[in-house]
Design an enzyme around this catalytic site. Structure first.
Site, PDB file in Angstrom:
ATOM      1  N   SER A 185       0.879  -1.171   0.000  1.00 19.27           N
ATOM      2  CA  SER A 185       0.000   0.000   0.000  1.00 19.27           C
ATOM      3  C   SER A 185       0.907   1.209   0.000  1.00 19.27           C
ATOM      4  O   SER A 185       2.105   1.090   0.329  1.00 19.27           O
ATOM      5  CB  SER A 185      -0.835  -0.020   1.279  1.00 19.27           C
ATOM      6  OG  SER A 185      -1.423   1.246   1.525  1.00 19.27           O
ATOM      7  N   TYR A 220      -2.520   0.062  10.693  1.00 22.40           N
ATOM      8  CA  TYR A 220      -2.407  -0.325   9.276  1.00 22.40           C
ATOM      9  C   TYR A 220      -1.044   0.044   8.717  1.00 22.40           C
ATOM     10  O   TYR A 220      -0.401  -0.761   8.028  1.00 22.40           O
ATOM     11  CB  TYR A 220      -3.517   0.361   8.477  1.00 22.40           C
ATOM     12  CG  TYR A 220      -3.570  -0.052   7.015  1.00 22.40           C
ATOM     13  CD1 TYR A 220      -4.088  -1.298   6.642  1.00 22.40           C
ATOM     14  CD2 TYR A 220      -3.131   0.803   6.006  1.00 22.40           C
ATOM     15  CE1 TYR A 220      -4.162  -1.665   5.297  1.00 22.40           C
ATOM     16  CE2 TYR A 220      -3.202   0.440   4.665  1.00 22.40           C
ATOM     17  CZ  TYR A 220      -3.717  -0.796   4.310  1.00 22.40           C
ATOM     18  OH  TYR A 220      -3.791  -1.162   2.985  1.00 22.40           O
TER      19      TYR A 220
HETATM   20  P1  NAD Z   1     -11.311  -6.141  -0.286  1.00 23.46           P
HETATM   21  O1  NAD Z   1     -11.914  -6.188   1.064  1.00 23.46           O
HETATM   22  O2  NAD Z   1     -12.225  -5.865  -1.433  1.00 23.46           O
HETATM   23  O3  NAD Z   1     -10.527  -7.498  -0.570  1.00 23.46           O
HETATM   24  C1  NAD Z   1      -9.904  -8.211   0.462  1.00 23.46           C
HETATM   25  C2  NAD Z   1     -10.503  -9.605   0.546  1.00 23.46           C
HETATM   26  O4  NAD Z   1      -9.840 -10.318   1.584  1.00 23.46           O
HETATM   27  C3  NAD Z   1     -11.994  -9.616   0.876  1.00 23.46           C
HETATM   28  O5  NAD Z   1     -12.680 -10.404  -0.069  1.00 23.46           O
HETATM   29  C4  NAD Z   1     -12.056 -10.225   2.261  1.00 23.46           C
HETATM   30  O6  NAD Z   1     -13.229 -11.015   2.452  1.00 23.46           O
HETATM   31  C5  NAD Z   1     -10.806 -11.075   2.292  1.00 23.46           C
HETATM   32  N1  NAD Z   1     -10.308 -11.311   3.652  1.00 23.46           N
HETATM   33  C6  NAD Z   1     -10.247 -10.415   4.671  1.00 23.46           C
HETATM   34  N2  NAD Z   1      -9.763 -11.000   5.761  1.00 23.46           N
HETATM   35  C7  NAD Z   1      -9.499 -12.291   5.442  1.00 23.46           C
HETATM   36  C8  NAD Z   1      -8.988 -13.395   6.156  1.00 23.46           C
HETATM   37  N3  NAD Z   1      -8.671 -13.284   7.449  1.00 23.46           N
HETATM   38  N4  NAD Z   1      -8.833 -14.569   5.508  1.00 23.46           N
HETATM   39  C9  NAD Z   1      -9.172 -14.696   4.207  1.00 23.46           C
HETATM   40  N5  NAD Z   1      -9.678 -13.678   3.477  1.00 23.46           N
HETATM   41  C10 NAD Z   1      -9.843 -12.499   4.096  1.00 23.46           C
HETATM   42  O7  NAD Z   1     -10.168  -5.048  -0.208  1.00 23.46           O
HETATM   43  P2  NAD Z   1      -8.996  -4.638  -1.246  1.00 23.46           P
HETATM   44  O8  NAD Z   1      -8.893  -3.167  -1.143  1.00 23.46           O
HETATM   45  O9  NAD Z   1      -9.169  -5.274  -2.551  1.00 23.46           O
HETATM   46  O10 NAD Z   1      -7.710  -5.244  -0.497  1.00 23.46           O
HETATM   47  C11 NAD Z   1      -6.726  -6.000  -1.160  1.00 23.46           C
HETATM   48  C12 NAD Z   1      -5.351  -5.502  -0.775  1.00 23.46           C
HETATM   49  O11 NAD Z   1      -5.149  -4.172  -1.282  1.00 23.46           O
HETATM   50  C13 NAD Z   1      -5.077  -5.430   0.717  1.00 23.46           C
HETATM   51  O12 NAD Z   1      -3.781  -5.943   0.975  1.00 23.46           O
HETATM   52  C14 NAD Z   1      -5.127  -3.934   1.004  1.00 23.46           C
HETATM   53  O13 NAD Z   1      -4.359  -3.592   2.135  1.00 23.46           O
HETATM   54  C15 NAD Z   1      -4.536  -3.401  -0.273  1.00 23.46           C
HETATM   55  N6  NAD Z   1      -4.766  -1.981  -0.541  1.00 23.46           N
HETATM   56  C16 NAD Z   1      -6.029  -1.502  -0.712  1.00 23.46           C
HETATM   57  C17 NAD Z   1      -6.214  -0.148  -0.959  1.00 23.46           C
HETATM   58  C18 NAD Z   1      -7.589   0.448  -1.158  1.00 23.46           C
HETATM   59  O14 NAD Z   1      -7.709   1.666  -1.227  1.00 23.46           O
HETATM   60  N7  NAD Z   1      -8.639  -0.354  -1.278  1.00 23.46           N
HETATM   61  C19 NAD Z   1      -5.113   0.708  -1.040  1.00 23.46           C
HETATM   62  C20 NAD Z   1      -3.832   0.180  -0.875  1.00 23.46           C
HETATM   63  C21 NAD Z   1      -3.677  -1.167  -0.628  1.00 23.46           C
END
Ligand code: NAD
Length: 269
Positions: free
Chosen positions: A142, A155
């Protein structure tokens, strides 16, 4: 496709960036398995991709679930070439001063168990198969892996910890396995927060807006999850990546070169 005959296992592939990665890796010719906590999202995956995606319901915090996911992937597709640690939760920017010590205490355990221990246990479960295939690991970072205020201390610390994990594993697994990271900026996903902070049903866009995200980015647009998938394909591709390991790609529309006075120097161009 760049990933023909490759087999990938993606954690948190049920929505957001993980789901975009599932779609992109399929397009590039890979076979894809997903370890996902939500049973509903697992059912959606199986339905949407009718037999092409193996969805394994489980929790990345569980050693047994990670082992089960790797075993099921290899049983179904015969090998594993790429492990993508991606499942995580956010903290909605919960700050030190505004968060009770009890919430920091329990919130740390819950968030670090997913964001850091989940990556570590996934890496451990996948390592032997990746050594066999001379494959690679990729972890979703991130902007919070590098800069302040993309989250709160929980975080931000968890994403910095993932950088350390990548560096250590890249060393330990060389020369057989390449280990890298991709650090996206804000995007609209289902990203939620820890139950310990009462954020299990709060989504990222409940506390951030597309316009506010766009405004801070030198490239001045609000990226879709699909638009972050290119660096993952690059890192996973054997043809394109012989030389990158221990590398973090800042896929954040230029946050690292933001100006002090202006977000972007070329706004008048
Ligand atoms: P998201 O919630 O849409 O996807 C994450 C998925 O992980 C979800 O489907 C959730 O059900 C699953 N999950 C959560 N906890 C879990 C667990 N304990 N075991 C198994 N599955 C689990 O969110 P996203 O934004 O797509 O996140 C994906 C990655 O992107 C993460 O590493 C997040 O930190 C990173 N990220 C997101 C953003 C943003 O703005 N959305 C920005 C930077 C980084």
């Amino acid at each position: 496709g760049w990933l023909q005959n490759e087999v990938a296992l993606i954690t948190g592939g049920g929505s957001g960036l993980g789901l975009a990665l599932v779609e992109r890796f399929l397009q590039e010719g890979a076979s894809v398995a997903v370890l996902e906590r939500s049973a509903e999202k697992c059912a959606d995956l199986e339905q949407k991709f009718a037999g092409k995606v193996l969805a394994i319901q489980g929790d990345v915090c569980s050693a047994a679930d990670n082992q089960k996911a790797v075993a099921a992937t290899v049983a179904r597709f015969g090998k594993l070439d790429c492990f993508i640690g991606n499942a995580a939760v956010w903290d909605h920017g919960a700050r030190l001063i505004n968060t009770s010590i009890e919430q920091l205490d329990t919130g740390f355990d819950e968030l670090f168990a997913i964001n850091v221990k989940g990556y570590l246990l996934g890496a451990k479960a996948a390592a032997a198969e990746l050594v066999k295939s001379c494959g690679s690991m990729i972890f979703t970072l991130s902007n919070s892996a590098f800069y302040a205020e993309g989250g709160g201390p929980l975080y931000t610390a968890s994403k910095h910890a993932a950088v350390g994990l990548i560096r250590e594993l890249a060393f330990e697994l060389a020369p057989k396995v390449r280990v890298n990271g991709v650090g996206p900026c804000g995007m609209k996903t289902d990203l939620r927060g820890p139950q310990a902070l009462g954020q299990q049903d709060t989504r990222i866009m409940d506390s951030r807006s597309p316009d506010a995200i766009k405004a801070i980015l030198p490239l001045q647009f609000f990226p879709e999850p699909e638009e972050f998938t290119g660096p993952f394909v690059l890192l996973a591709s054997r043809q394109n990546n012989q030389t990158l390991t221990g590398v973090m790609i800042n896929a954040d529309a230029g946050l690292g070169i933001r100006g002090i006075r202006n977000v972007a120097g070329g706004l008048e161009l």
